[in-house]
Design a protein around this motif. Structure first.
Motif, PDB file in Angstrom:
ATOM      1  N   LYS A 114      -3.789   8.914   2.378  1.00 31.84           N
ATOM      2  CA  LYS A 114      -4.706   8.571   3.193  1.00 31.84           C
ATOM      3  C   LYS A 114      -5.699   9.777   4.050  1.00 31.84           C
ATOM      4  O   LYS A 114      -6.880   9.583   3.853  1.00 31.84           O
ATOM      5  N   ASP A 128       0.564   4.080  -2.944  1.00 32.24           N
ATOM      6  CA  ASP A 128       0.537   5.381  -2.316  1.00 32.24           C
ATOM      7  C   ASP A 128       1.431   6.597  -3.122  1.00 32.24           C
ATOM      8  O   ASP A 128       1.396   7.465  -3.566  1.00 32.24           O
ATOM      9  N   SER A 167       2.078   7.850   2.581  1.00 24.26           N
ATOM     10  CA  SER A 167       0.906   7.349   2.638  1.00 24.26           C
ATOM     11  C   SER A 167       0.215   8.063   3.802  1.00 24.26           C
ATOM     12  O   SER A 167      -0.977   7.987   3.712  1.00 24.26           O
ATOM     13  N   GLN A 217       0.923  -1.362   0.016  1.00 20.47           N
ATOM     14  CA  GLN A 217       0.185   0.048   0.047  1.00 20.47           C
ATOM     15  C   GLN A 217       0.882   1.290   0.048  1.00 20.47           C
ATOM     16  O   GLN A 217       0.478   2.125  -0.748  1.00 20.47           O
ATOM     17  N   ARG A 218       1.953   1.249   0.580  1.00 21.01           N
ATOM     18  CA  ARG A 218       2.608   2.314   0.773  1.00 21.01           C
ATOM     19  C   ARG A 218       3.413   2.627  -0.544  1.00 21.01           C
ATOM     20  O   ARG A 218       3.546   3.766  -1.076  1.00 21.01           O
TER      21      ARG A 218
END
Length: 328
Positions: free
Chosen positions: A100, A70, A96, A66-67
């Protein structure tokens, strides 16, 4: 290469060189992910999302995947971010946080965060640690503070708890963790709470048993460790009518608690100074009261002969002195 043959300076130079190459490699990884995302080629490879491709096919953990997603998408939106990542000014976890927060703003207010706003907050995060970055991002986007604790019972009967700590309470907990870092050598909050719970249960159980005994006196033998990790012994403790008298044999080779407390108040961090660079450690983790001139070499317990060292530097000092002590 045999790393054991390298001296301290060579190891330092090697580490910095490897870190630079690692950042360069990360830069290439992010550009590749960006291209795969743009082409959506993960669909042709049989994966429903870029995330699934990176986790199931490439082998990244969910958080790492996910990092990187992103970061790759932010680079596509703001190309100059790539250079900041490669130089080490900005870390993936900071990106991130920004991404987010942008999603949370859109979800709560149906407002899309602009590229200029993202770049502005990213520029404010240069060389900041994770905690400061969290605070900066939350303040920039004016994210709401969540106050209501949330508790979830999981399949294995463990309990997941989410709660908000005030700034003051969080500081107190961190300070308590530092003071007990010898007993709980990690910053894991769950382990710290378990240690405190065990101590309270044990203490209350002992007091309850003593209160129910009919004998007026109780002989106990206690053994523990002092501020410097040296063993200290208490020979006899007499407990009678709610009062305690302690007779001590074999005086411990450590300063009194009063003096140790004075040193802790005087020096809030490790005082070790690197003989090569002249830089001070300043760590606040696993601090120990140490003799500048060691006890075995004639040093005393006076405050001017005492200092705070982290466990790592206290061990290094001990090893260096041991060579002198046993070779002389």
């Amino acid at each position: 290469m045999n790393l054991k043959k390298l001296n301290q300076t060579e190891l330092d130079q090697r580490m910095k060189s490897l870190a630079q190459r690692e950042r360069h490699l990360l830069h290439e990884v992010l550009l590749t992910i960006k291209e795969i995302d743009a082409r959506r080629s993960f669909l042709d490879m049989g994966f429903g999302s870029l995330f699934d491709y990176l986790v199931q096919c490439v082998g990244y953990s969910e958080g790492s995947a996910q990092r990187r997603i992103d970061a790759a998408r932010l680079i596509r939106e703001i190309p100059e971010v790539a250079a900041k990542i490669q130089s080490g000014e900005i870390k993936l976890n900071q990106i991130s946080l920004v991404q987010k927060a942008s999603r949370e703003v859109y979800k709560a207010q149906s407002l899309k965060v602009t590229s200029q706003q993202k770049l502005e907050v990213i520029n404010s995060l240069h060389n900041k640690n994770h905690s400061l970055s969290q605070q900066q991002v939350a303040a920039f986007f004016d994210l709401p503070v969540l106050q209501t604790p949330h508790q979830t019972v999981q399949a294995d009967e463990s309990v997941r708890i989410e709660l908000t700590l005030s700034k003051e309470l969080h500081a107190k907990i961190q300070h308590a963790q530092e003071l007990l870092s010898h007993a709980v050598p990690t910053r894991d909050l769950a382990l710290f709470l378990e240690y405190l719970a065990d101590k309270v249960i044990k203490q209350k159980t002992i007091l309850s048993l003593e209160a129910n005994r009919s004998e007026p006196k109780i002989n106990m033998k206690l053994e523990g460790r002092g501020e410097t990790g040296e063993s200290s012994k208490v020979s006899v403790a007499e407990v009678s009518a709610g009062t305690a008298t302690v007779a001590v044999g074999n005086l411990p080779r450590r300063p009194s608690l009063k003096i140790a407390k004075q040193i802790r108040g005087r020096e809030k961090c490790c005082q070790y100074v690197d003989p090569t660079t002249g830089s001070r450690c300043r760590s606040t983790w696993k601090l120990q009261v140490d003799h500048k001139r060691s006890f075995w070499a004639g040093g005393n317990h006076q405050p001017e002969n005492l200092q705070m060292l982290c466990a790592g530097h206290n061990k290094i000092k001990y090893r260096n002195e041991a060579r002198v002590r046993y070779l002389s």
